[in-house]
Design an enzyme around this catalytic site. Structure first.
Site, PDB file in Angstrom:
ATOM      1  N   GLN A 131       0.849  -1.193   0.000  1.00 32.36           N
ATOM      2  CA  GLN A 131       0.000   0.000   0.000  1.00 32.36           C
ATOM      3  C   GLN A 131       0.886   1.246   0.000  1.00 32.36           C
ATOM      4  OE1 GLN A 131      -3.036   0.218   3.180  1.00 32.36           O
ATOM      5  NE2 GLN A 131      -2.193   2.257   3.464  1.00 32.36           N
ATOM      6  N   SER A 134       1.659   6.558   2.385  1.00 30.66           N
ATOM      7  CA  SER A 134       2.445   7.534   3.162  1.00 30.66           C
ATOM      8  C   SER A 134       3.638   8.059   2.379  1.00 30.66           C
ATOM      9  CB  SER A 134       2.956   6.886   4.451  1.00 30.66           C
ATOM     10  OG  SER A 134       1.892   6.380   5.200  1.00 30.66           O
ATOM     11  N   SER A 166       4.951  -1.220   3.837  1.00 31.15           N
ATOM     12  CA  SER A 166       5.144  -2.571   4.378  1.00 31.15           C
ATOM     13  C   SER A 166       5.268  -3.587   3.247  1.00 31.15           C
ATOM     14  CB  SER A 166       3.961  -2.973   5.262  1.00 31.15           C
ATOM     15  OG  SER A 166       3.806  -2.086   6.329  1.00 31.15           O
ATOM     16  N   GLU A 249      -8.648  -1.452   7.560  1.00 33.22           N
ATOM     17  CA  GLU A 249      -7.452  -1.550   8.399  1.00 33.22           C
ATOM     18  C   GLU A 249      -7.791  -1.396   9.876  1.00 33.22           C
ATOM     19  OE1 GLU A 249      -2.930  -0.128   8.223  1.00 33.22           O
ATOM     20  OE2 GLU A 249      -4.341   1.460   7.793  1.00 33.22           O
TER      21      GLU A 249
HETATM   22  C1  LIG Z   1       3.773  -0.852  11.421  1.00 31.04           C
HETATM   23  C2  LIG Z   1       3.499   0.208  10.393  1.00 31.04           C
HETATM   24  C3  LIG Z   1       3.132  -0.155   9.117  1.00 31.04           C
HETATM   25  C4  LIG Z   1       2.901   0.822   8.147  1.00 31.04           C
HETATM   26  N1  LIG Z   1       2.619   0.411   6.876  1.00 31.04           N
HETATM   27  C5  LIG Z   1       2.369   1.340   5.930  1.00 31.04           C
HETATM   28  C6  LIG Z   1       2.089   0.929   4.595  1.00 31.04           C
HETATM   29  O1  LIG Z   1       2.119  -0.273   4.265  1.00 31.04           O
HETATM   30  N2  LIG Z   1       1.814   1.872   3.674  1.00 31.04           N
HETATM   31  C7  LIG Z   1       1.773   3.209   3.990  1.00 31.04           C
HETATM   32  O2  LIG Z   1       1.473   3.996   3.115  1.00 31.04           O
HETATM   33  N3  LIG Z   1       2.079   3.637   5.248  1.00 31.04           N
HETATM   34  C8  LIG Z   1       2.377   2.732   6.218  1.00 31.04           C
HETATM   35  N4  LIG Z   1       2.695   3.151   7.501  1.00 31.04           N
HETATM   36  C9  LIG Z   1       2.786   4.573   7.774  1.00 31.04           C
HETATM   37  C10 LIG Z   1       1.678   5.103   8.681  1.00 31.04           C
HETATM   38  O3  LIG Z   1       0.444   5.126   8.020  1.00 31.04           O
HETATM   39  C11 LIG Z   1       2.126   6.507   9.127  1.00 31.04           C
HETATM   40  O4  LIG Z   1       3.314   6.350   9.860  1.00 31.04           O
HETATM   41  C12 LIG Z   1       1.082   7.195   9.987  1.00 31.04           C
HETATM   42  O5  LIG Z   1      -0.054   7.513   9.229  1.00 31.04           O
HETATM   43  C13 LIG Z   1       1.642   8.486  10.629  1.00 31.04           C
HETATM   44  O6  LIG Z   1       2.228   9.296   9.673  1.00 31.04           O
HETATM   45  P1  LIG Z   1       3.707   9.882   9.874  1.00 31.04           P
HETATM   46  O7  LIG Z   1       4.606   8.751  10.225  1.00 31.04           O
HETATM   47  O8  LIG Z   1       4.031  10.700   8.673  1.00 31.04           O
HETATM   48  O9  LIG Z   1       3.641  10.804  11.157  1.00 31.04           O
HETATM   49  P2  LIG Z   1       3.142  12.359  11.214  1.00 31.04           P
HETATM   50  O10 LIG Z   1       1.841  12.462  10.489  1.00 31.04           O
HETATM   51  O11 LIG Z   1       4.285  13.192  10.744  1.00 31.04           O
HETATM   52  O12 LIG Z   1       2.906  12.521  12.738  1.00 31.04           O
HETATM   53  C14 LIG Z   1       3.957  12.841  13.667  1.00 31.04           C
HETATM   54  C15 LIG Z   1       3.323  13.081  15.028  1.00 31.04           C
HETATM   55  O13 LIG Z   1       2.462  14.236  14.966  1.00 31.04           O
HETATM   56  C16 LIG Z   1       1.146  13.893  15.384  1.00 31.04           C
HETATM   57  N5  LIG Z   1       0.168  14.619  14.576  1.00 31.04           N
HETATM   58  C17 LIG Z   1       0.172  14.786  13.225  1.00 31.04           C
HETATM   59  N6  LIG Z   1      -0.919  15.459  12.828  1.00 31.04           N
HETATM   60  C18 LIG Z   1      -1.648  15.705  13.944  1.00 31.04           C
HETATM   61  C19 LIG Z   1      -2.881  16.381  14.190  1.00 31.04           C
HETATM   62  N7  LIG Z   1      -3.609  16.901  13.199  1.00 31.04           N
HETATM   63  N8  LIG Z   1      -3.329  16.451  15.473  1.00 31.04           N
HETATM   64  C20 LIG Z   1      -2.621  15.904  16.491  1.00 31.04           C
HETATM   65  N9  LIG Z   1      -1.426  15.273  16.325  1.00 31.04           N
HETATM   66  C21 LIG Z   1      -0.954  15.173  15.074  1.00 31.04           C
HETATM   67  C22 LIG Z   1       1.019  12.409  15.143  1.00 31.04           C
HETATM   68  O14 LIG Z   1       0.031  11.823  15.966  1.00 31.04           O
HETATM   69  C23 LIG Z   1       2.430  11.916  15.499  1.00 31.04           C
HETATM   70  O15 LIG Z   1       2.558  11.771  16.875  1.00 31.04           O
HETATM   71  C24 LIG Z   1       2.988   2.191   8.478  1.00 31.04           C
HETATM   72  C25 LIG Z   1       3.364   2.562   9.778  1.00 31.04           C
HETATM   73  C26 LIG Z   1       3.634   1.601  10.726  1.00 31.04           C
HETATM   74  C27 LIG Z   1       4.058   2.025  12.084  1.00 31.04           C
END
Ligand SMILES: Cc1cc2nc3c(=O)[nH]c(=O)nc-3n(C[C@H](O)[C@H](O)[C@H](O)COP(=O)(O)OP(=O)(O)OC[C@H]3O[C@@H](n4cnc5c(N)ncnc54)[C@H](O)[C@@H]3O)c2cc1C
Length: 380
Positions: A131, A134, A166, A249
């Site tokens: 997928q 991100s 992933s 999901e």
């Molecule tokens: C085990 C695992 C599997 C994954 N697999 C996939 C995959 O297969 N495909 C894919 O596309 N993605 C995948 N991801 C990514 C995942 O979807 C993102 O990590 C997640 O959506 C958070 O985005 P980010 O890491 O960019 O963090 P950010 O969005 O940058 O967030 C950073 C911090 O800021 C906080 N924050 C951000 N916006 C807000 C808001 N509006 N209000 C309050 N707090 C906020 C967040 O809660 C977090 O604590 C995976 C992640 C994990 C951990």
């Protein structure tokens, strides 16, 4: 005539007893498999694929999927009963989670007939999908996706970068969210696509996690050509397709697997009063989560689709994993850093715990959703 759930369960138990080890008190490896450092990722891939093929041949794959797409066409009660039972056995799972639980249901929900025709191969374990949502600057803020798909004479050309994908390195196909209308900076400018991961211009770079595993990758897309029929759903309708997927999901249920973890932890012995209390808090929360999920399953079987409850279960799962990990870390102390094989599983749980608060929407985002859509609180 459809067999009863009880008869189905008896057949399922006979099958599982014949092909897998029954370890209801063992470490729930399937739940943490994607974080583990694998000595031979290809061997793990082959084991997961072989297990899926075995399930398909025995009639235990795609229980709720339509029969014309390789499934059994059974009501969800059968799939839930199977998932509960299978969670008691050690089986090679994890590789196909995104493929089976997110991509397949999305293809069935919004795909064309040609796109749905991937489903039998998916159920046979022949196609691993990933997928591609991100990006470095679009995670929680998924509507900010900046990977561009521009029209060509024959279809689309894609440029951009994805991250945290992933199982990308094992994937044959990807399910991609890209911006097709640069004038629209948010939701309406997005379109979902199916992308062949072996296409020229796709580069997958695995990322090493702090657990030692490397199940995530960065994916670079450099002038990747897609045909016109690669569009999944409507052009400009990518947000609706993505929300359909994320709905699948959030409906995962880990309560029972966490019960296995609790039983493992109880074997550590808890002589100290304060660490014992922390452990017992985790046990109580695990029981509450398992009961909550059982209620959710009953309502699902009665025909009520999971709504906000699924978000609550997701939040509670992260909470229980962290509570257990913290209690065990305190109980084991510096022993947890030993590399003698005795505490490896617990180190894996501790280092994997943060992922349960992030994957599929961070705790903060899920809480905001509950506040606004369930409790009706004013938008922030
Ligand atoms: C085990 C695992 C599997 C994954 N697999 C996939 C995959 O297969 N495909 C894919 O596309 N993605 C995948 N991801 C990514 C995942 O979807 C993102 O990590 C997640 O959506 C958070 O985005 P980010 O890491 O960019 O963090 P950010 O969005 O940058 O967030 C950073 C911090 O800021 C906080 N924050 C951000 N916006 C807000 C808001 N509006 N209000 C309050 N707090 C906020 C967040 O809660 C977090 O604590 C995976 C992640 C994990 C951990």
């Amino acid at each position: 005539m459809e067999q009863s759930v009880d008869t189905f369960l008896k057949e399922a138990r006979d099958f599982l007893d014949g092909h897998a080890e029954h370890r209801p008190d063992g470490f729930p490896d399937a739940m943490f498999a994607q974080f583990r450092e694998l000595p031979d990722p290809e061997a793990w891939r082959a084991d997961c694929v072989a297990w899926q093929r075995l399930l398909y041949d025995a009639g235990f794959a795609g229980l709720t999927w339509p029969t014309e797409y390789g499934g059994r066409g059974l009501p969800s009660a059968y799939a839930l009963a199977w998932a509960d039972l299978e969670s008691e056995y050690d089986v090679p799972r994890g590789l196909l989670g995104v493929t089976l639980e997110m991509v397949g249901p999305t293809l069935l929900a919004v795909g064309t007939a040609a796109q749905k025709s991937h489903c039998p191969a998916i159920l046979r374990g022949e196609e691993v999908w990933c997928q591609l949502f991100s990006e470095p600057d679009a995670g929680s803020d998924l509507a900010g996706v900046s990977t561009r798909a521009t029209r060509t004479d024959t279809g689309w050309r894609v440029n951009g970068q994805k991250v945290w994908t992933s199982e990308a390195r094992h994937a044959k196909y990807g399910y991609l969210l890209a911006r097709t209308d640069p004038e629209q900076h948010r939701h309406p400018g997005l379109t979902a696509f199916i992308i062949d991961m072996t296409s020229p211009g796709v580069e997958v770079r695995p990322l090493r996690q702090m657990t030692g595993g490397a199940s995530f990758s960065e994916v670079f897309l450099d002038d990747v050509e897609l045909s016109a029929d690669a569009v999944l759903g409507e052009i400009g309708g990518g947000w609706a397709v993505a929300m359909t997927t994320l709905g699948f999901e959030r409906f995962s249920s880990f309560g029972r697997s966490l019960g296995r973890l609790v039983r493992q932890a109880s074997e550590l012995g808890w002589p100290d009063q304060s660490t014992r209390e922390k452990f017992l808090d985790a046990v109580i929360d695990q029981r509450a989560l398992a009961a909550f999920e059982a209620g959710m399953h009953r309502r699902l079987v009665a025909g009520t689709p999971p709504g906000p409850e699924a978000a609550l279960a997701k939040l509670a799962t992260g909470m229980v994993v962290s509570e257990l990990a913290d209690a065990v870390a305190e109980r084991l102390g510096p022993r947890l850093s030993l590399r003698d094989g005795t505490v490896d599983d617990w180190r894996l749980v501790l280092l994997s715990a943060p992922a349960f608060h992030i994957a599929g929407g961070t705790d903060e985002i899920v809480k905001t959703m509950i506040a606004e859509r369930v409790l009706g609180l004013p938008r922030g």
